[in-house]
Design a protein around this motif. Structure first.
Motif, PDB file in Angstrom:
ATOM      1  N   ALA A 103      -8.031  10.617  -0.108  1.00 34.76           N
ATOM      2  CA  ALA A 103      -6.703  10.596   0.517  1.00 34.76           C
ATOM      3  C   ALA A 103      -6.256   9.196   0.906  1.00 34.76           C
ATOM      4  O   ALA A 103      -5.660   8.987   1.958  1.00 34.76           O
ATOM      5  CB  ALA A 103      -6.658  11.524   1.730  1.00 34.76           C
ATOM      6  N   GLN A 104      -6.537   8.221   0.057  1.00 34.28           N
ATOM      7  CA  GLN A 104      -6.080   6.851   0.303  1.00 34.28           C
ATOM      8  C   GLN A 104      -4.670   6.707  -0.266  1.00 34.28           C
ATOM      9  O   GLN A 104      -4.462   6.192  -1.369  1.00 34.28           O
ATOM     10  CB  GLN A 104      -7.034   5.854  -0.356  1.00 34.28           C
ATOM     11  CG  GLN A 104      -8.452   5.927   0.160  1.00 34.28           C
ATOM     12  CD  GLN A 104      -8.586   5.420   1.588  1.00 34.28           C
ATOM     13  OE1 GLN A 104      -7.964   4.425   1.954  1.00 34.28           O
ATOM     14  NE2 GLN A 104      -9.379   6.091   2.393  1.00 34.28           N
ATOM     15  N   ASP A 105      -3.687   7.174   0.486  1.00 34.89           N
ATOM     16  CA  ASP A 105      -2.328   7.238  -0.049  1.00 34.89           C
ATOM     17  C   ASP A 105      -1.297   6.477   0.780  1.00 34.89           C
ATOM     18  O   ASP A 105      -0.100   6.726   0.688  1.00 34.89           O
ATOM     19  CB  ASP A 105      -1.885   8.693  -0.207  1.00 34.89           C
ATOM     20  CG  ASP A 105      -2.084   9.516   1.059  1.00 34.89           C
ATOM     21  OD1 ASP A 105      -2.464   8.936   2.101  1.00 34.89           O
ATOM     22  OD2 ASP A 105      -1.877  10.742   0.999  1.00 34.89           O
ATOM     23  N   GLU A 106      -1.763   5.505   1.562  1.00 25.93           N
ATOM     24  CA  GLU A 106      -0.835   4.709   2.368  1.00 25.93           C
ATOM     25  C   GLU A 106      -0.257   3.551   1.554  1.00 25.93           C
ATOM     26  O   GLU A 106      -0.678   3.280   0.429  1.00 25.93           O
ATOM     27  CB  GLU A 106      -1.545   4.182   3.612  1.00 25.93           C
ATOM     28  CG  GLU A 106      -1.850   5.252   4.648  1.00 25.93           C
ATOM     29  CD  GLU A 106      -3.013   6.144   4.257  1.00 25.93           C
ATOM     30  OE1 GLU A 106      -3.041   7.298   4.725  1.00 25.93           O
ATOM     31  OE2 GLU A 106      -3.882   5.708   3.486  1.00 25.93           O
ATOM     32  N   GLY A 107       0.688   2.829   2.161  1.00 26.99           N
ATOM     33  CA  GLY A 107       1.438   1.797   1.468  1.00 26.99           C
ATOM     34  C   GLY A 107       0.670   0.508   1.217  1.00 26.99           C
ATOM     35  O   GLY A 107      -0.414   0.278   1.761  1.00 26.99           O
ATOM     36  N   PHE A 108       1.266  -0.346   0.391  1.00 28.11           N
ATOM     37  CA  PHE A 108       0.660  -1.615   0.005  1.00 28.11           C
ATOM     38  C   PHE A 108       1.761  -2.537  -0.505  1.00 28.11           C
ATOM     39  O   PHE A 108       2.859  -2.083  -0.852  1.00 28.11           O
ATOM     40  CB  PHE A 108      -0.400  -1.410  -1.075  1.00 28.11           C
ATOM     41  CG  PHE A 108       0.093  -0.611  -2.257  1.00 28.11           C
ATOM     42  CD1 PHE A 108       0.646  -1.235  -3.360  1.00 28.11           C
ATOM     43  CD2 PHE A 108       0.004   0.776  -2.262  1.00 28.11           C
ATOM     44  CE1 PHE A 108       1.093  -0.505  -4.440  1.00 28.11           C
ATOM     45  CE2 PHE A 108       0.465   1.523  -3.334  1.00 28.11           C
ATOM     46  CZ  PHE A 108       1.018   0.878  -4.432  1.00 28.11           C
ATOM     47  N   ALA A 109       1.459  -3.843  -0.587  1.00 31.86           N
ATOM     48  CA  ALA A 109       2.465  -4.804  -1.050  1.00 31.86           C
ATOM     49  C   ALA A 109       1.807  -6.147  -1.315  1.00 31.86           C
ATOM     50  O   ALA A 109       0.779  -6.479  -0.713  1.00 31.86           O
ATOM     51  CB  ALA A 109       3.568  -4.977  -0.002  1.00 31.86           C
ATOM     52  N   PHE A 110       2.413  -6.919  -2.202  1.00 34.28           N
ATOM     53  CA  PHE A 110       2.045  -8.320  -2.356  1.00 34.28           C
ATOM     54  C   PHE A 110       2.862  -9.150  -1.371  1.00 34.28           C
ATOM     55  O   PHE A 110       4.010  -8.815  -1.063  1.00 34.28           O
ATOM     56  CB  PHE A 110       2.347  -8.803  -3.773  1.00 34.28           C
ATOM     57  CG  PHE A 110       1.323  -8.408  -4.796  1.00 34.28           C
ATOM     58  CD1 PHE A 110       0.145  -9.131  -4.932  1.00 34.28           C
ATOM     59  CD2 PHE A 110       1.542  -7.330  -5.632  1.00 34.28           C
ATOM     60  CE1 PHE A 110      -0.807  -8.782  -5.879  1.00 34.28           C
ATOM     61  CE2 PHE A 110       0.604  -6.966  -6.582  1.00 34.28           C
ATOM     62  CZ  PHE A 110      -0.578  -7.694  -6.710  1.00 34.28           C
ATOM     63  N   SER A 111       2.258 -10.233  -0.895  1.00 34.12           N
ATOM     64  CA  SER A 111       3.008 -11.162  -0.052  1.00 34.12           C
ATOM     65  C   SER A 111       4.103 -11.827  -0.885  1.00 34.12           C
ATOM     66  O   SER A 111       4.004 -11.897  -2.114  1.00 34.12           O
ATOM     67  CB  SER A 111       2.076 -12.221   0.540  1.00 34.12           C
ATOM     68  OG  SER A 111       1.477 -12.997  -0.487  1.00 34.12           O
ATOM     69  N   PRO A 112       5.168 -12.308  -0.255  1.00 34.57           N
ATOM     70  CA  PRO A 112       6.293 -12.872  -1.017  1.00 34.57           C
ATOM     71  C   PRO A 112       5.923 -14.065  -1.883  1.00 34.57           C
ATOM     72  O   PRO A 112       6.551 -14.286  -2.916  1.00 34.57           O
ATOM     73  CB  PRO A 112       7.307 -13.253   0.065  1.00 34.57           C
ATOM     74  CG  PRO A 112       6.527 -13.317   1.335  1.00 34.57           C
ATOM     75  CD  PRO A 112       5.435 -12.309   1.191  1.00 34.57           C
ATOM     76  N   ASP A 113       4.898 -14.823  -1.509  1.00 36.21           N
ATOM     77  CA  ASP A 113       4.459 -15.952  -2.331  1.00 36.21           C
ATOM     78  C   ASP A 113       3.422 -15.536  -3.370  1.00 36.21           C
ATOM     79  O   ASP A 113       2.964 -16.362  -4.171  1.00 36.21           O
ATOM     80  CB  ASP A 113       3.916 -17.084  -1.463  1.00 36.21           C
ATOM     81  CG  ASP A 113       2.660 -16.686  -0.680  1.00 36.21           C
ATOM     82  OD1 ASP A 113       2.207 -15.522  -0.801  1.00 36.21           O
ATOM     83  OD2 ASP A 113       2.136 -17.535   0.060  1.00 36.21           O
ATOM     84  N   GLY A 114       3.040 -14.259  -3.373  1.00 38.52           N
ATOM     85  CA  GLY A 114       2.075 -13.751  -4.337  1.00 38.52           C
ATOM     86  C   GLY A 114       0.640 -14.109  -4.036  1.00 38.52           C
ATOM     87  O   GLY A 114      -0.264 -13.778  -4.804  1.00 38.52           O
ATOM     88  N   GLY A 115       0.382 -14.767  -2.915  1.00 35.61           N
ATOM     89  CA  GLY A 115      -0.962 -15.240  -2.608  1.00 35.61           C
ATOM     90  C   GLY A 115      -1.897 -14.176  -2.059  1.00 35.61           C
ATOM     91  O   GLY A 115      -3.117 -14.349  -2.097  1.00 35.61           O
ATOM     92  N   TYR A 116      -1.318 -13.065  -1.552  1.00 32.72           N
ATOM     93  CA  TYR A 116      -2.139 -12.024  -0.952  1.00 32.72           C
ATOM     94  C   TYR A 116      -1.655 -10.641  -1.374  1.00 32.72           C
ATOM     95  O   TYR A 116      -0.466 -10.437  -1.635  1.00 32.72           O
ATOM     96  CB  TYR A 116      -2.110 -12.118   0.575  1.00 32.72           C
ATOM     97  CG  TYR A 116      -2.710 -13.385   1.120  1.00 32.72           C
ATOM     98  CD1 TYR A 116      -4.089 -13.506   1.299  1.00 32.72           C
ATOM     99  CD2 TYR A 116      -1.907 -14.477   1.445  1.00 32.72           C
ATOM    100  CE1 TYR A 116      -4.644 -14.677   1.792  1.00 32.72           C
ATOM    101  CE2 TYR A 116      -2.451 -15.652   1.935  1.00 32.72           C
ATOM    102  CZ  TYR A 116      -3.822 -15.751   2.099  1.00 32.72           C
ATOM    103  OH  TYR A 116      -4.371 -16.914   2.573  1.00 32.72           O
ATOM    104  N   PHE A 117      -2.588  -9.713  -1.401  1.00 32.04           N
ATOM    105  CA  PHE A 117      -2.285  -8.299  -1.573  1.00 32.04           C
ATOM    106  C   PHE A 117      -2.682  -7.618  -0.278  1.00 32.04           C
ATOM    107  O   PHE A 117      -3.814  -7.770   0.197  1.00 32.04           O
ATOM    108  CB  PHE A 117      -3.051  -7.712  -2.747  1.00 32.04           C
ATOM    109  CG  PHE A 117      -2.799  -6.249  -2.962  1.00 32.04           C
ATOM    110  CD1 PHE A 117      -1.622  -5.818  -3.553  1.00 32.04           C
ATOM    111  CD2 PHE A 117      -3.733  -5.301  -2.571  1.00 32.04           C
ATOM    112  CE1 PHE A 117      -1.382  -4.465  -3.750  1.00 32.04           C
ATOM    113  CE2 PHE A 117      -3.502  -3.946  -2.769  1.00 32.04           C
ATOM    114  CZ  PHE A 117      -2.320  -3.531  -3.366  1.00 32.04           C
ATOM    115  N   ILE A 118      -1.746  -6.874   0.307  1.00 30.03           N
ATOM    116  CA  ILE A 118      -1.967  -6.243   1.613  1.00 30.03           C
ATOM    117  C   ILE A 118      -1.973  -4.734   1.421  1.00 30.03           C
ATOM    118  O   ILE A 118      -1.024  -4.161   0.872  1.00 30.03           O
ATOM    119  CB  ILE A 118      -0.877  -6.661   2.624  1.00 30.03           C
ATOM    120  CG1 ILE A 118      -0.920  -8.183   2.863  1.00 30.03           C
ATOM    121  CG2 ILE A 118      -1.064  -5.945   3.946  1.00 30.03           C
ATOM    122  CD1 ILE A 118       0.065  -8.963   2.056  1.00 30.03           C
ATOM    123  N   ASN A 119      -3.033  -4.074   1.891  1.00 33.79           N
ATOM    124  CA  ASN A 119      -3.232  -2.657   1.633  1.00 33.79           C
ATOM    125  C   ASN A 119      -3.551  -1.916   2.926  1.00 33.79           C
ATOM    126  O   ASN A 119      -4.447  -2.307   3.672  1.00 33.79           O
ATOM    127  CB  ASN A 119      -4.399  -2.482   0.651  1.00 33.79           C
ATOM    128  CG  ASN A 119      -4.622  -1.042   0.253  1.00 33.79           C
ATOM    129  OD1 ASN A 119      -3.678  -0.313  -0.027  1.00 33.79           O
ATOM    130  ND2 ASN A 119      -5.883  -0.630   0.204  1.00 33.79           N
TER     131      ASN A 119
END
Length: 230
Positions: free
Chosen positions: A86-102
């Protein structure tokens, strides 16, 4: 080309269209020609592109993250976040593309935290909120120069229900919420479902399988605007 009406999740950028059905990730060019199929993790239903690139992140509800280079049509790395489901929460890349946040639940199924991965080798470098037993995070969004979180606060530390929903401003460097506005739990739940649909590309298949979206319109939920309204 796969009928996107039967695809559970869809994402695209200027070069590619990607469809997710849980078992397979389908990659197409903008003209609809199939370029590749990936089956590197089960239950992948959605993804997003690294800012300004053709690097794709795909999230599996079974606890995996898969990162692809679509210019080369290859898997860069598969990360096992957890063996919990059930790992169904949100995620995104940082605007500079340097990080992935999960947003993830690596320890128990009812406690969330934020995992940060650098995007050169997709190695985990930071964790935030891992010790918070009341906060339940659902979605993350960068907009208008700020990070925003959408989620709930529990009434106690044992997961016995939600006291209220909230949208908050999150500081990436310190890992702290710098501002928070409350809302009714039911309103927050409806917004989370709408945000889920948005992150699945407003696919008809996603709506068909969730009765809460039966009468919903495919409209983006801006957490910036929501925060300003509360």
């Amino acid at each position: 080309m796969t009928d996107m009406r039967k695809t559970y999740g869809v994402c695209e950028n200027d070069s590619f269209i990607v469809g997710f059905n849980g078992a397979t990730i389908y990659v197409y060019d903008k003209g609809g020609k199939e370029l590749a199929k990936f089956k590197d993790a089960p239950y992948c239903y959605r993804g997003c592109f690294r800012t300004g690139t053709n690097i794709l992140a795909a999230k599996s509800t079974a606890g995996y993250l898969c990162f692809y280079d679509l210019d080369r049509l290859t898997l860069i790395k598969r990360v096992t976040v957890t063996t919990l489901g059930a790992q169904d929460e949100g995620f995104a890349f940082s605007p500079d593309g340097g990080y992935f946040i999960n947003i993830e639940k690596p320890k128990v199924s009812y406690r969330t935290q934020i995992g940060v991965y650098e995007t050169e080798t997709f190695t985990r470098v930071r964790d935030y909120f891992s010790g918070d037993r009341k906060m339940v995070l659902d979605h993350i969004e960068y907009d208008n120069g700020e990070w925003y979180l959408l989620g709930f606060m529990r009434s106690d530390t044992e997961g016995a229900g939600y006291a209220y929903g909230f949208v908050g401003v999150w500081d990436f460097e310190s890992g702290r919420l710098t501002a928070m506005k409350r809302m009714d739990v039911r309103r927050c739940e409806a917004l989370c479902w709408q945000k889920d649909w948005e992150e699945h590309g407003f696919s008809e298949k996603f709506r068909e399988t969730h009765s809460t979206l039966k009468y919903a319109k495919p409209e983006r939920v801006s957490l910036t605007e929501l925060f300003a309204m509360l």
